[in-house]
Structure formats: structure tokens, C-alpha cells
Design a protein around this motif. Structure first.
Motif, mmCIF file in Angstrom:
data_model
loop_
_atom_site.group_PDB
_atom_site.id
_atom_site.type_symbol
_atom_site.label_atom_id
_atom_site.label_comp_id
_atom_site.label_asym_id
_atom_site.label_seq_id
_atom_site.Cartn_x
_atom_site.Cartn_y
_atom_site.Cartn_z
ATOM 1 N N ASP A 197 -2.022 14.422 57.457
ATOM 2 C CA ASP A 197 -0.705 13.928 57.025
ATOM 3 C C ASP A 197 0.067 13.205 58.124
ATOM 4 O O ASP A 197 1.244 12.884 57.956
ATOM 5 C CB ASP A 197 0.131 15.112 56.504
ATOM 6 C CG ASP A 197 -0.497 15.764 55.276
ATOM 7 O OD1 ASP A 197 -1.205 15.063 54.539
ATOM 8 O OD2 ASP A 197 -0.279 16.976 55.073
ATOM 9 N N GLY A 198 -0.598 12.978 59.266
ATOM 10 C CA GLY A 198 0.053 12.264 60.355
ATOM 11 C C GLY A 198 1.184 13.049 60.996
ATOM 12 O O GLY A 198 2.228 12.474 61.340
ATOM 13 N N LEU A 199 0.995 14.365 61.147
ATOM 14 C CA LEU A 199 2.046 15.245 61.668
ATOM 15 C C LEU A 199 1.689 15.788 63.054
ATOM 16 O O LEU A 199 0.514 15.852 63.429
ATOM 17 C CB LEU A 199 2.263 16.426 60.710
ATOM 18 C CG LEU A 199 2.522 16.085 59.243
ATOM 19 C CD1 LEU A 199 2.651 17.359 58.420
ATOM 20 C CD2 LEU A 199 3.781 15.224 59.103
ATOM 21 N N THR A 200 2.715 16.178 63.783
ATOM 22 C CA THR A 200 2.548 16.858 65.069
ATOM 23 C C THR A 200 2.679 18.358 64.847
ATOM 24 O O THR A 200 3.590 18.815 64.149
ATOM 25 C CB THR A 200 3.616 16.390 66.082
ATOM 26 O OG1 THR A 200 3.444 14.991 66.325
ATOM 27 C CG2 THR A 200 3.506 17.161 67.397
ATOM 28 N N LEU A 201 1.768 19.123 65.448
ATOM 29 C CA LEU A 201 1.781 20.582 65.283
ATOM 30 C C LEU A 201 2.699 21.205 66.334
ATOM 31 O O LEU A 201 2.507 20.997 67.538
ATOM 32 C CB LEU A 201 0.359 21.124 65.433
ATOM 33 C CG LEU A 201 0.026 22.478 64.807
ATOM 34 C CD1 LEU A 201 0.320 22.482 63.317
ATOM 35 C CD2 LEU A 201 -1.436 22.820 65.068
ATOM 36 N N VAL A 202 3.709 21.961 65.893
ATOM 37 C CA VAL A 202 4.684 22.537 66.819
ATOM 38 C C VAL A 202 4.893 24.018 66.523
ATOM 39 O O VAL A 202 4.846 24.445 65.360
ATOM 40 C CB VAL A 202 6.033 21.773 66.749
ATOM 41 C CG1 VAL A 202 6.647 21.877 65.359
ATOM 42 C CG2 VAL A 202 7.016 22.279 67.786
#
Length: 340
Positions: free
Chosen positions: A280-285
Motif C-alpha cells: 500500500d506504499g506505507l511506512t511501518l512505524v
């Protein structure tokens, strides 16, 4: 464990059915609170909660440690090491220990100041003092009578408050509220919610300091997430608080995943989260505490290096009141020992 939803809702059939067990548990817990602990020989500050689950103890411990150092003290944290397999007493070494050894909170704290874990906290006092401690900072242990406290500071989340106000297992309280309040020296209310207003009012009526505080994001953390869409995950006492903090700071949280408190993340867990984030084009935080559980000998394994930590510090609305509380407590603790 995951907190039951009925703990934080209106009166329910479940809480009513569990009330007999809660009454028994509460009676034992209240009796235990009356026991007299050992004198550590140096001032002891305890940071605790009235209830199970998270509220901001760890950031409060770090804030107190910073203040104590400003006052010329040498604070050493004493923890039970919840979630770790080592009984202790042992000094936590981030380059040698993992969260599976000593617990996530002690491991995270040990990156900033000396930390001793001991399953029996009384056994950890001598080791903490051998590290040059002039003050012991107990991370949790308010309901544990093993070590006598000179000042007990209770932390409460302003949005969650005390839940349904019932004792475990009917609710989240670790012991009946009256004997806990009687042993409290100050209350820290984190956030701008209203759920802790009645408790804060009662404390103020009793002449006990009520300190307003808020979690302030680290500038570097905010910069690293600027313009990014994120998938946030957490295995802490109140994951929703973390997700809400991100959103309040302007972080675009697209997806969120909540895990049980102190969840030991596996490679499969992170691989699954990374796969979803990449799709989904997300950054994992995640939180610093969760990140501590991923580290091995102080380093992140290759498969977890894409996870971005979101660091926060606790900022007090009136730092002068906190400084006076700590200074007065130190003076009183040492004066009492000289008179003994």
C-alpha cells in the motif's frame, strides 16, 4: 494480554458476575499494601499506576531521571523486569541482553540510564546502590510492598481514566482505590482528556499535587515521517493512545495494528506487516518500547530495519511544581533517615 473491553465501558453483566472474585482479590491486595518494606537506605521514588495496562509510566520515569540529574543526583532504575526470563538481580546491558531476558521497558530505559532488574525488588537494592545510586527510581511496583517508598507518583491517562472503576477481574484496578489513594504523594495526568477529572479533584482536595503533562514527539521522529503515509503497529497497554498521538502530531495514519501488551514480535509478524506496508506504499512505524522487543544485542535484525520508531518525551505543564515535589521529597527522605 489484551484488556477486556468491558473494563472500559459502563456497568456490564460480566463485571457484575466477576464482582465476588474482585472483592476477594481486592481484600488480599489491600492487606498486602499494609505490609512494611525494607528501607533502601537512600530515597526511593516509585512511578506506578492504580490500574493494569499502560498510562505513561516509562516516559514519566525518564522525565524524573532527567530532573534528578539536574539536581545533582544519580538515579538508578529498579524494575521487576516483567516479561523477561532472568530473575536477577542483574544490571541491564542493552549490548548483551534482549527483551526476552530482561523485559522491554528495562531494556529501553537502559539505553539512557542505569537499570537493575530483580524479580524480588528487595534483592535488587544492593546492586542498584553498588552502581552509585543516590536515588532509586522504581518503574512500577506501587502495589508491591517489598521496598519502602519515600514518594509514590501515580500516572493516569486523561482519556481512559480508571475505566469502570472496579477491581480486577471485574475491572482494571490492581487494588481498591481508597488505600491506593492514601499511599499516593502526587498524581500525573497525561493528556487533555476529562476522564481523570474526578480523581484529580479528589487529590487536590486532599492537598496532593496534581501535575498536568503531555507527550511531546521527538523532532527527529516527526521529520522522518513528514509527508509519509504510515501503517502504525503497537503491542503496548493502550495501542489506541499511540495511534491517536500520531494523528494529533499530523502523521497520516492509513492503517493500524494492535497487538497484546508486551507482545514478542516474530520475524513472521514483521514480514507480514512489511508486506502489507509495501503493497500500500506505507511506512511501518511503532513505539520505542515495541522496537526494544525487536532488538538483539542492541541492534535491529536485518528483517526489522525498515521499522521506524516514534519517540516521545513527557513534558510537564508546570515544571516548577515537579521540581519542588522532587526536591522536598529528597529532603524529607534524608531528614527522616537521619532522625531514625
Amino acid at each position: 494480554m489484551r484488556e477486556p473491553a468491558f473494563w472500559h465501558g459502563p456497568a456490564s453483566l460480566k463485571s457484575h458476575l466477576l464482582q465476588p472474585l474482585a472483592t476477594l482479590y481486592g481484600a488480599v491486595a489491600a492487606k498486602r499494601l499494609e505490609r512494611k518494606g525494607i528501607d533502601a537506605g537512600i530515597p526511593v521514588f516509585c512511578v506506578g499506576n492504580y490500574h493494569m495496562g499502560g498510562a505513561g509510566k516509562t516516559p514519566t520515569v525518564l522525565a524524573l531521571a532527567r530532573l534528578l540529574r539536574e539536581l545533582g543526583e544519580v538515579p538508578v532504575v529498579l524494575s521487576r523486569g516483567y516479561g523477561g526470563q532472568l530473575r536477577g538481580p542483574v544490571k541491564v546491558d542493552p549490548s548483551r541482553h534482549s527483551a526476552a531476558d530482561v523485559g522491554d521497558e528495562p531494556l529501553m530505559l537502559a539505553e539512557r540510564l542505569p537499570v537493575v532488574i530483580a524479580r524480588d525488588r528487595a534483592d535488587g537494592v544492593a546492586l542498584a546502590k553498588s552502581q552509585g545510586a543516590s536515588v532509586l527510581l522504581m518503574d512500577d511496583g506501587f502495589q508491591n510492598p517489598a521496598v519502602a517508598k519515600d514518594a509514590s507518583i501515580i500516572v493516569i491517562d486523561s482519556h481512559r481514566g480508571l475505566g469502570n472503576g472496579k477491581v480486577f477481574p471485574a475491572g482494571p484496578l490492581r487494588a481498591p482505590l481508597p488505600p491506593q489513594i492514601a499511599r499516593t504523594d502526587a498524581l500525573v495526568v497525561v493528556g487533555d482528556g476529562s476522564a481523570a477529572k474526578m480523581l484529580a479533584t479528589e487529590m487536590a482536595v486532599r492537598g496532593k499535587p496534581v501535575l498536568a503533562a503531555r507527550l511531546k514527539p521527538d523532532d527527529a521522529s516527526l521529520t522522518s515521517l513528514q509527508g509519509r503515509r504510515v501503517l502504525a503497529f503497537a503491542g503496548i497497554g493502550d495501542p489506541a493512545r499511540f495511534f491517536n498521538t500520531l494523528r494529533k502530531c499530523g502523521v497520516d495514519v492509513v492503517s493500524e495494528r494492535a497487538f497484546p501488551d508486551h507482545h514478542m514480535f516474530s520475524k513472521a509478524d514483521i514480514d507480514s506487516l512489511l508486506s502489507e506496508a509495501k503493497r500500500d506504499g506505507l511506512t511501518l512505524v511503532t513505539t520505542e518500547k515495541d522496537l526494544a522487543r525487536l532488538k538483539l544485542r542492541g541492534e535491529l535484525p536485518v528483517w526489522a530495519q525498515a521499522v521506524v520508531p516514534f519517540a516521545v518525551t513527557l513534558e510537564f505543564e508546570d515544571g516548577a511544581v515537579l521540581r519542588k515535589l522532587v526536591s522536598d521529597s529528597l529532603f524529607k527522605a534524608r531528614e527522616n533517615r537521619l532522625r531514625a
